[in-house]
Design a protein around this motif. Structure first.
Motif, PDB file in Angstrom:
ATOM      1  N   TYR A 288     -35.892 -65.885   8.098  1.00 40.27           N
ATOM      2  CA  TYR A 288     -37.243 -65.803   8.947  1.00 40.27           C
ATOM      3  C   TYR A 288     -37.060 -64.499  10.119  1.00 40.27           C
ATOM      4  CZ  TYR A 288     -38.357 -71.031   7.455  1.00 40.27           C
ATOM      5  OH  TYR A 288     -38.070 -71.958   6.273  1.00 40.27           O
ATOM      6  N   PRO A 289     -38.695 -63.874   9.982  1.00 45.10           N
ATOM      7  CA  PRO A 289     -39.127 -63.739   8.814  1.00 45.10           C
ATOM      8  C   PRO A 289     -38.910 -62.844   7.700  1.00 45.10           C
ATOM      9  CG  PRO A 289     -39.983 -63.000  11.138  1.00 45.10           C
ATOM     10  CD  PRO A 289     -39.039 -63.056  11.392  1.00 45.10           C
ATOM     11  N   ASP A 290     -37.733 -61.911   8.495  1.00 42.13           N
ATOM     12  CA  ASP A 290     -37.091 -61.065   7.986  1.00 42.13           C
ATOM     13  C   ASP A 290     -36.311 -60.000   8.261  1.00 42.13           C
ATOM     14  OD1 ASP A 290     -38.985 -59.212   9.746  1.00 42.13           O
ATOM     15  OD2 ASP A 290     -40.644 -58.537   8.589  1.00 42.13           O
ATOM     16  N   GLY A 291     -36.080 -59.065   7.804  1.00 42.53           N
ATOM     17  CA  GLY A 291     -34.536 -58.405   8.969  1.00 42.53           C
ATOM     18  C   GLY A 291     -33.240 -58.542   7.834  1.00 42.53           C
ATOM     19  N   GLY A 292     -32.363 -58.714   8.903  1.00 44.39           N
ATOM     20  CA  GLY A 292     -30.833 -58.458   7.915  1.00 44.39           C
ATOM     21  C   GLY A 292     -30.015 -59.433   9.122  1.00 44.39           C
ATOM     22  N   PHE A 293     -29.156 -60.375   7.874  1.00 42.24           N
ATOM     23  CA  PHE A 293     -27.841 -61.194   8.050  1.00 42.24           C
ATOM     24  C   PHE A 293     -26.928 -59.810   7.382  1.00 42.24           C
ATOM     25  CE2 PHE A 293     -30.729 -64.431   7.679  1.00 42.24           C
ATOM     26  CZ  PHE A 293     -30.760 -64.810   8.561  1.00 42.24           C
ATOM     27  N   SER A 294     -25.357 -59.300   8.241  1.00 38.38           N
ATOM     28  CA  SER A 294     -24.231 -59.236   7.499  1.00 38.38           C
ATOM     29  C   SER A 294     -24.046 -60.178   6.268  1.00 38.38           C
ATOM     30  CB  SER A 294     -23.501 -58.686   8.495  1.00 38.38           C
ATOM     31  OG  SER A 294     -23.120 -59.376   9.472  1.00 38.38           O
ATOM     32  N   ARG A 295     -23.470 -61.307   6.672  1.00 38.32           N
ATOM     33  CA  ARG A 295     -23.138 -61.901   6.007  1.00 38.32           C
ATOM     34  C   ARG A 295     -22.484 -63.531   5.733  1.00 38.32           C
ATOM     35  NH1 ARG A 295     -20.819 -57.498   4.495  1.00 38.32           N
ATOM     36  NH2 ARG A 295     -18.321 -57.024   4.669  1.00 38.32           N
ATOM     37  N   LEU A 296     -22.381 -64.130   4.406  1.00 37.79           N
ATOM     38  CA  LEU A 296     -23.059 -65.496   4.515  1.00 37.79           C
ATOM     39  C   LEU A 296     -21.535 -66.125   4.138  1.00 37.79           C
ATOM     40  CD1 LEU A 296     -24.449 -68.616   3.947  1.00 37.79           C
ATOM     41  CD2 LEU A 296     -25.322 -67.283   2.029  1.00 37.79           C
ATOM     42  N   ARG A 297     -21.551 -67.289   5.232  1.00 37.15           N
ATOM     43  CA  ARG A 297     -19.922 -68.022   4.737  1.00 37.15           C
ATOM     44  C   ARG A 297     -19.936 -69.388   4.388  1.00 37.15           C
ATOM     45  NH1 ARG A 297     -18.877 -63.927   9.056  1.00 37.15           N
ATOM     46  NH2 ARG A 297     -17.441 -62.092   7.582  1.00 37.15           N
ATOM     47  N   LEU A 298     -19.642 -69.870   3.399  1.00 34.71           N
ATOM     48  CA  LEU A 298     -19.699 -71.573   3.387  1.00 34.71           C
ATOM     49  C   LEU A 298     -18.364 -71.768   3.764  1.00 34.71           C
ATOM     50  CD1 LEU A 298     -22.403 -71.195   0.606  1.00 34.71           C
ATOM     51  CD2 LEU A 298     -23.087 -71.529   2.923  1.00 34.71           C
ATOM     52  N   TYR A 299     -18.307 -72.809   4.269  1.00 35.94           N
ATOM     53  CA  TYR A 299     -16.927 -73.048   4.764  1.00 35.94           C
ATOM     54  C   TYR A 299     -16.890 -74.690   3.834  1.00 35.94           C
ATOM     55  CZ  TYR A 299     -16.804 -69.196   7.744  1.00 35.94           C
ATOM     56  OH  TYR A 299     -16.733 -68.028   8.716  1.00 35.94           O
ATOM     57  N   GLY A 300     -15.851 -74.981   2.737  1.00 36.80           N
ATOM     58  CA  GLY A 300     -15.658 -76.233   2.440  1.00 36.80           C
ATOM     59  C   GLY A 300     -14.410 -76.550   1.244  1.00 36.80           C
ATOM     60  N   HIS A 301     -14.694 -76.881   0.515  1.00 34.90           N
ATOM     61  CA  HIS A 301     -13.537 -77.378  -0.261  1.00 34.90           C
ATOM     62  C   HIS A 301     -14.218 -76.887  -2.079  1.00 34.90           C
ATOM     63  CE1 HIS A 301     -11.190 -78.513   2.893  1.00 34.90           C
ATOM     64  NE2 HIS A 301     -11.563 -79.359   2.986  1.00 34.90           N
ATOM     65  N   ALA A 302     -13.887 -75.990  -3.020  1.00 35.34           N
ATOM     66  CA  ALA A 302     -13.915 -76.483  -4.775  1.00 35.34           C
ATOM     67  C   ALA A 302     -13.355 -77.759  -5.235  1.00 35.34           C
ATOM     68  CB  ALA A 302     -13.110 -74.997  -5.185  1.00 35.34           C
ATOM     69  N   LEU A 303     -14.974 -78.092  -5.849  1.00 34.73           N
ATOM     70  CA  LEU A 303     -13.936 -78.907  -6.891  1.00 34.73           C
ATOM     71  C   LEU A 303     -13.338 -78.649  -8.565  1.00 34.73           C
ATOM     72  CD1 LEU A 303     -16.802 -81.479  -6.004  1.00 34.73           C
ATOM     73  CD2 LEU A 303     -14.893 -81.226  -4.972  1.00 34.73           C
TER      74      LEU A 303
END
Length: 362
Positions: free
Chosen positions: A175-190
């Motif tokens: 929101y509303p626009d712009g920039g993100f450098s990284r998305l990290r989803l910390y969890g466990h693969a099933l």
């Protein structure tokens, strides 16, 4: 889905999520299927392993170069979005990080993360993915409610109750626009379930793979690169996506790493790959295993008396080579839950793979 979250300070992020896997990584085959806009910088950069890099003064056709996802100005919609398909079969998420590194006057000011479960085996998966791109898709569940983001900083949130149903797809709303450098989803693969079969031997699978839920737990040293790289799929692209320790100076020194198998079972083959390590591969390695029966939230100490040889004896290493141990070189047949790779005395290894048969539940 969880609606309650607690912020994690930037100094605590790595420690807080040290026993998890970043599921939003191209190194784990995660991909961006679509996005609302990526005029200045591609949304696929969100999934790049490793920290963002900075090239001040470097310009491309659209403007300043950024290692991240950046949309154009004056977004007529309420938010910009990116649709991510996880590379694992499905996963449980415990925490989320949005990194805005080097985005200062152009960062996204708020974020919402949504999730959905759409297994590949679903006969309508392809059409449902197309529907996800439109606003008509009604199966999104909020994983991270709207949170403020700051300029050029790591910010993360721990889910007080990790996502219950497994997830296969994520939508990031900026929101509303712009920039993100990284998305990290910390969890466990099933790991995927095995189809019921009759009169067939159980298949050989990569029991240690991060795609199957394998997890790098601890190491003596991770000076150059982390042990989590050991369990990634493929052979990687360069020395930077393996595990490399500092040079040792003490006589008798060894470095070690402990991994938890995603699929406990019995091993039939072990691979220690030194691809790209040419002047800095270990002189030799040892591989041990253990059937850890303590509390599942604990881990075996590196010097526990229960470790036994999985690969027989100390094995000499070569540069840039897949070392394969099976047959008479392997003490196979025992049920194992964890493995320990020891480098003598130090150096780098690209991948550590244990293949075998998963244990069947009683």
């Amino acid at each position: 889905m969880a609606s309650n979250v607690t912020p994690v300070t930037k100094d605590e992020i790595d420690k807080c999520f040290s026993k998890t896997t970043n599921l939003a990584s191209s190194g784990l085959n995660s991909t961006v299927l679509a996005c609302s806009d990526e005029y200045f910088a591609a949304a696929s950069n969100l999934l790049t392993p490793g920290p963002p890099i900075h090239k001040p003064g470097y310009f491309v056709h659209t403007g300043a170069w950024y290692d991240g996802w950046e949309t154009r100005r004056h977004n007529p919609a309420e938010y910009d979005w990116a649709l991510v398909k996880l590379g694992v079969g499905s996963g449980i998420i415990e925490g989320i990080e949005i990194d805005t590194a080097y985005f200062v006057g152009n960062y996204g000011e708020n974020v919402v993360v949504e999730g959905a479960y759409l297994p590949a085996a679903d006969p309508e998966a392809a059409s449902s993915e197309q529907e996800m791109i439109s606003d008509s898709y009604s199966k999104w569940e909020t994983v991270l409610p709207i949170q403020p983001c700051g300029p050029s900083m790591r910010q993360a949130w721990r889910l007080l109750k990790p996502t219950g149903p497994p997830l296969t797809h994520i939508r990031v709303r900026m929101y509303p626009d712009g920039g993100f450098s990284r998305l990290r989803l910390y969890g466990h693969a099933l790991p995927p379930s095995l189809a019921a079969t009759q009169d067939q031997s159980p298949p050989i699978e990569e029991l240690s793979s991060a795609l199957m839920g394998g997890l790098a737990l601890s190491a003596s040293n991770q000076h150059f690169t982390p042990i989590s790289n050991l369990l990634l799929p493929g052979r990687g692209k360069d020395m930077g996506d393996g595990w490399e320790t500092a040079r040792s100076r003490e006589r008798g020194h060894v470095d070690w790493a402990i991994v938890k198998l995603g699929l406990p079972g019995s091993a039939v083959k072990v691979v220690v790959d030194t691809k790209d390590f040419r002047g800095n591969f270990p002189r030799a390695i040892r591989v041990d295993s253990i059937d850890w029966k303590e509390d599942e939230n604990s881990e075996p100490p590196f010097d526990h008396a229960g470790w036994t040889e999985l690969v027989k004896g100390e094995q000499a290493c070569k540069a840039d080579t897949e070392h394969v141990y099976e047959g008479e070189n392997l003490a196979a047949g025992n049920h194992i839950t964890h493995a320990k790779l020891t480098m003598i005395p130090d150096g780098g290894v690209k991948r550590f793979r244990i293949f075998g048969h998963r244990a069947t539940k009683a």
